[in-house]
Design an enzyme around this catalytic site. Structure first.
Site, PDB file in Angstrom:
ATOM      1  N   ARG A  46     -25.650  -1.669   6.849  1.00 29.16           N
ATOM      2  CA  ARG A  46     -25.323  -2.856   6.733  1.00 29.16           C
ATOM      3  C   ARG A  46     -25.885  -3.806   7.718  1.00 29.16           C
ATOM      4  O   ARG A  46     -26.059  -5.202   7.735  1.00 29.16           O
ATOM      5  CB  ARG A  46     -23.740  -3.208   6.821  1.00 29.16           C
TER       6      ARG A  46
ATOM      7  N   GLU B 162     -19.953  -5.032   9.900  1.00 30.70           N
ATOM      8  CA  GLU B 162     -20.740  -4.274  10.548  1.00 30.70           C
ATOM      9  C   GLU B 162     -22.049  -4.979  11.147  1.00 30.70           C
ATOM     10  O   GLU B 162     -22.247  -4.807  12.495  1.00 30.70           O
ATOM     11  CB  GLU B 162     -21.378  -3.073   9.740  1.00 30.70           C
TER      12      GLU B 162
ATOM     13  N   LYS C 228       0.923  -1.145   0.036  1.00 34.42           N
ATOM     14  CA  LYS C 228       0.134   0.110   0.103  1.00 34.42           C
ATOM     15  C   LYS C 228       0.797   1.291   0.035  1.00 34.42           C
ATOM     16  O   LYS C 228       1.817   1.192   0.843  1.00 34.42           O
ATOM     17  CB  LYS C 228      -0.937   0.109   1.237  1.00 34.42           C
TER      18      LYS C 228
HETATM   19  C1  LIG Z   1     -19.228  -1.446   4.600  1.00 34.27           C
HETATM   20  C2  LIG Z   1     -17.895  -0.684   4.576  1.00 34.27           C
HETATM   21  N1  LIG Z   1     -17.263  -0.434   5.897  1.00 34.27           N
HETATM   22  C3  LIG Z   1     -16.358   0.318   5.933  1.00 34.27           C
HETATM   23  C4  LIG Z   1     -15.646   1.035   4.785  1.00 34.27           C
HETATM   24  C5  LIG Z   1     -14.505   1.736   5.126  1.00 34.27           C
HETATM   25  N2  LIG Z   1     -13.330   1.457   4.423  1.00 34.27           N
HETATM   26  C6  LIG Z   1     -13.167   1.751   3.075  1.00 34.27           C
HETATM   27  S1  LIG Z   1     -11.660   1.243   2.474  1.00 34.27           S
HETATM   28  C7  LIG Z   1     -11.547   0.354   3.807  1.00 34.27           C
HETATM   29  C8  LIG Z   1     -10.048  -0.583   4.060  1.00 34.27           C
HETATM   30  C9  LIG Z   1     -10.341  -1.571   2.837  1.00 34.27           C
HETATM   31  O1  LIG Z   1      -9.118  -2.383   2.959  1.00 34.27           O
HETATM   32  P1  LIG Z   1      -8.705  -3.074   1.776  1.00 34.27           P
HETATM   33  O2  LIG Z   1      -9.922  -3.604   1.151  1.00 34.27           O
HETATM   34  O3  LIG Z   1      -7.596  -4.103   2.108  1.00 34.27           O
HETATM   35  O4  LIG Z   1      -8.048  -1.973   0.686  1.00 34.27           O
HETATM   36  P2  LIG Z   1      -6.877  -1.359   0.489  1.00 34.27           P
HETATM   37  O5  LIG Z   1      -7.074   0.092   0.941  1.00 34.27           O
HETATM   38  O6  LIG Z   1      -5.709  -2.043   1.674  1.00 34.27           O
HETATM   39  O7  LIG Z   1      -6.374  -1.392  -0.682  1.00 34.27           O
HETATM   40  C10 LIG Z   1     -12.391   0.570   4.780  1.00 34.27           C
HETATM   41  C11 LIG Z   1     -12.325   0.049   6.221  1.00 34.27           C
HETATM   42  C12 LIG Z   1     -16.397   0.745   3.678  1.00 34.27           C
HETATM   43  N3  LIG Z   1     -16.048   1.526   2.571  1.00 34.27           N
HETATM   44  N4  LIG Z   1     -17.225  -0.005   3.705  1.00 34.27           N
END
Ligand SMILES: Cc1ncc(C[n+]2csc(CCOP(=O)(O)OP(=O)(O)O)c2C)c(N)n1
Ligand SMILES: CC(=O)[C@@H](O)[C@H](O)COP(=O)(O)O
Ligand SMILES: [Mg+2]
Length: 628
Positions: free
Chosen positions: A398, A370, A283
């Site tokens: 959710r 969630e 990342k």
């Molecule tokens: C249902 C939901 N909960 C929380 C989020 C907030 N959120 C957005 S990106 C993320 C992290 C995602 O991590 P990953 O899938 O590994 O993607 P990366 O940023 O590491 O590429 C979170 C918690 C969201 N978008 N949707």
């Protein structure tokens, strides 16, 4: 400036690019991202990490006919840059410009408008199933999902279905060891173990073939060997969890090596049945500060680079509601050992790090889960614990059924603190928290609250924690209003009058109180307008509804939520129940449309929820309801 990227009207030419050219395009993409994203808050590190993966995907598939779903969608910027949106890219996340998420209105390469995590495998599988039924069997379907989103419950529902349907589906698991914060949970440990497994393609194949000849029945020694067989296979293959579900596991492979990824993507594309390709990325790759601090660089504020060091531009003065709530939570946890806090992977956004550090045993980050968070809180609550479920308004959607069944129906005193309740700004329609007033106020016994100023955040939380039923407290992403006033004690279903008036009253639910007071003040030479801080949408202050409608010529209700089923609706319902004159009521709320992305202030103004709009509504309703 970007000689290759600027020529790409679609991703099609990429499949004829040499490895050297693709690597040049990767450099150009990073140049665009680093220069532009420093100037505004945007998803920085996630996008830097998927540049090569994006190029490998687009040079292996044709996503005008094949199907591509980026899970969540926050990492879609490189994809936008190579699918004809380079020229508009400078407008990203500004009002009227490109969205920061996939948007089917922008491009045929974007199939769903998304922003919530976890649904990519389901939609990709649905697309494949639909394409097969519609006689398009050659269309391939790909979901790209991060390791943070991967443990979402719905992903397992999708994998369960995919293994059963045995459709040709490619799931690319983008493993960068990070959610927004470092990822949590047992799946994280499993992925770490897989990362440890070298990918011995040749050896793996031969040994597994030999093991397949060990019989399952017969001699005890052979039976023992048979039992060993699965263990040995698991060690060699990795990914047995997926293999056992009927999903072929390939990887892990280096997600920054374009030729290698093209090779394995081609293999996955040619495979029959569902395949999971595990790619390992970094990342923030390509910009050292982002790779070193991916938490800060998930969505950093605008910053400038000083000798390779990011320096954030100065922010505004008053701390946000998020901080008021975090501090209130710290205080109550200090006093009451029964209080726990749950987050669903949003520890950073909700500024809960100090809670995590101070109370590691009473702070639970359950990952992007969630629904589980709410049911888990219900379980804790049943034992006498007082859980606070701290989730963004939009993501709590959710958990709707768990709020209903596990919490409200059991009449458990779970406290919901809903951050980002209101317009969230540049994230746009997927993230605006504008539905919670409606969906929370449906359930019997659930008290629905919103603070109008910083000083009542903690009293409201304390009220919720001693309340015998469930309750919710919503607050938006903005500076907390520093009203110089000692709050009246919070009592169930009681509002607080902030300003007296004789012509009309603005009844505000939540943080727009500051604008309501300014609007009333701006009218002072023409109209005497009072301002009531409603505090509760449920139970609504019945006496206040009766009093304002009896005494005033007009009542303007005000809220930062959709007009459907919100606070104004609650006011109307109560007025109707009491047989009062509902013609006096003007509801000011967000329109019943999906509000686009932009700055919160601009979007509020667009809907008439700014000081001028509120004043105008008062004047207008005063003349409509004036007795001739
Ligand atoms: C249902 C939901 N909960 C929380 C989020 C907030 N959120 C957005 S990106 C993320 C992290 C995602 O991590 P990953 O899938 O590994 O993607 P990366 O940023 O590491 O590429 C979170 C918690 C969201 N978008 N949707
Ligand atoms: C993609 C996503 O859902 C989060 O990254 C979100 O954009 C965070 O919003 P805040 O910046 O308001 O915490
Ligand atoms: Mg990740």
């Amino acid at each position: 400036m970007h000689p290759l990227l600027s020529q790409l009207d679609s991703a099609e030419p990429l499949k004829d690019f040499s490895s050297a050219q693709l690597s040049e395009v990767a450099d150009e993409i990073r140049d665009v991202l680093c220069n532009l994203l420093a100037t505004r808050t945007a998803h920085f590190a996630s996008n830097l990490g998927v540049v090569e993966l994006c190029l490998a995907l687009h040079s292996t598939f044709d996503f005008r006919t094949d199907r591509l779903i980026w899970d969540t969608g926050h990492q879609v910027y490189p994809h936008k840059l190579v699918t004809g949106r380079y020229k508009d890219f400078a407008s990203i996340r500004t009002q009227g410009g490109l969205m920061g998420y996939p948007n089917p209105h922008e491009s045929e390469y974007d199939l769903f408008m998304t922003g919530h995590a976890g649904c990519s495998v389901s939609t990709a599988l649905g697309l494949k199933s639909g394409d097969d039924l519609m006689d398009r069997p050659n269309s391939k379907s790909v979901a790209v999902i991060g390791d943070g989103a991967f443990p979402s419950g719905i992903v397992f529902e999708a994998l369960n279905n995919a293994g059963f349907l045995n459709k040709d589906l490619v799931v690319v698991l983008n493993d960068n060891k990070m959610s927004i914060c470092p990822r949590v949970g047992a799946m994280a440990g499993y992925l770490d173990r897989l990362r440890g497994n070298p990918f011995y393609t040749g050896l793996k194949h031969e040994v597994v073939k030999a093991l397949n000849h060990v019989p399952l029945f017969g001699d005890p020694a052979e039976r023992w060997l048979a039992q060993m067989k699965e263990g040995v296979k698991a060690g060699l293959l990795g990914g047995m969890l997926f293999e056992e579900l009927g999903i072929r596991y390939i990887g892990p492979i280096d997600g920054h090596d374009i030729p290698l990824m093209k090779k394995y993507l081609a293999m996955a594309k040619a495979s029959e049945g569902p395949v999971l390709l595990h790619v390992v990325t970094e990342k923030g790759h390509g910009y050292k500060p982002a790779a070193e601090d991916p938490v800060f660089f998930h969505t950093p504020p605008a910053f400038r680079d000083e000798d390779g060091r990011p320096v954030a531009n100065a922010g505004s003065g008053q701390p946000p509601y998020t901080v008021s709530m975090r501090d209130a939570i710290l205080n109550v946890m200090e006093e009451d050992e029964r209080v726990t806090v749950l987050t669903a992977a949003m520890c950073q956004g909700t500024k809960m790090e100090p809670v995590r550090e101070r109370f590691p045993d009473r702070f639970f980050d359950v990952g992007i889960c969630e629904s589980h968070a709410v049911a888990f809180a219900a379980g804790q609550c049943k034992t006498g614990i007082r859980p606070i479920v701290n989730i963004y308004s939009t993501f709590l959607q959710r958990s709707y059924d768990q709020i209903f069944q596990e919490v409200a129906l059991q009449d458990l005193p779970v406290v919901f603190t809903l951050d980002r309740a209101g317009l969230t700004g540049p994230d746009g329609p997927t993230h605006h928290g504008v539905y919670d007033i409606g969906y929370m106020r449906l359930f019997p016994n659930l008290a629905v609250m919103a603070p109008g100023y910083a000083g009542e955040v903690e009293p409201m939380l304390r009220f919720a924690l001693q309340h015998e039923h469930s309750s919710s407290i919503r607050y938006p992403k903005t500076s907390a209003f520093d009203l110089q006033k000692i709050p009246e004690p919070i009592e169930l279903g009681r509002s607080e009058t902030i300003r007296e008036g004789t012509d009309g009253t603005i009844v505000v639910f939540g943080a727009l109180l500051e604008s309501a007071l300014a609007a009333a003040e701006s009218l002072a030479d023409r109209l005497s307008v009072g301002v009531v801080n409603a505090r509760f949408a449920k139970p609504i202050d019945k006496a206040m509804v009766a009093r304002t409608l009896a005494d005033d010529r007009f009542v303007v209700t005000l809220e930062e939520g959709t007009t459907v089923a919100g606070f104004g609706s609650a006011f109307l319902e109560e007025a109707n129940t009491q047989g009062l004159d509902t013609r006096k009521i003007k509801r000011l709320a967000l329109p019943d449309v999906f509000v686009e992305h932009g700055e919160r202030g601009d979007l509020l103004a667009q809907s008439g929820l700014h000081v001028e709009g509120i004043a105008q509504a008062c004047q207008q309703w005063n003349s409509v309801t004036r007795v001739p």
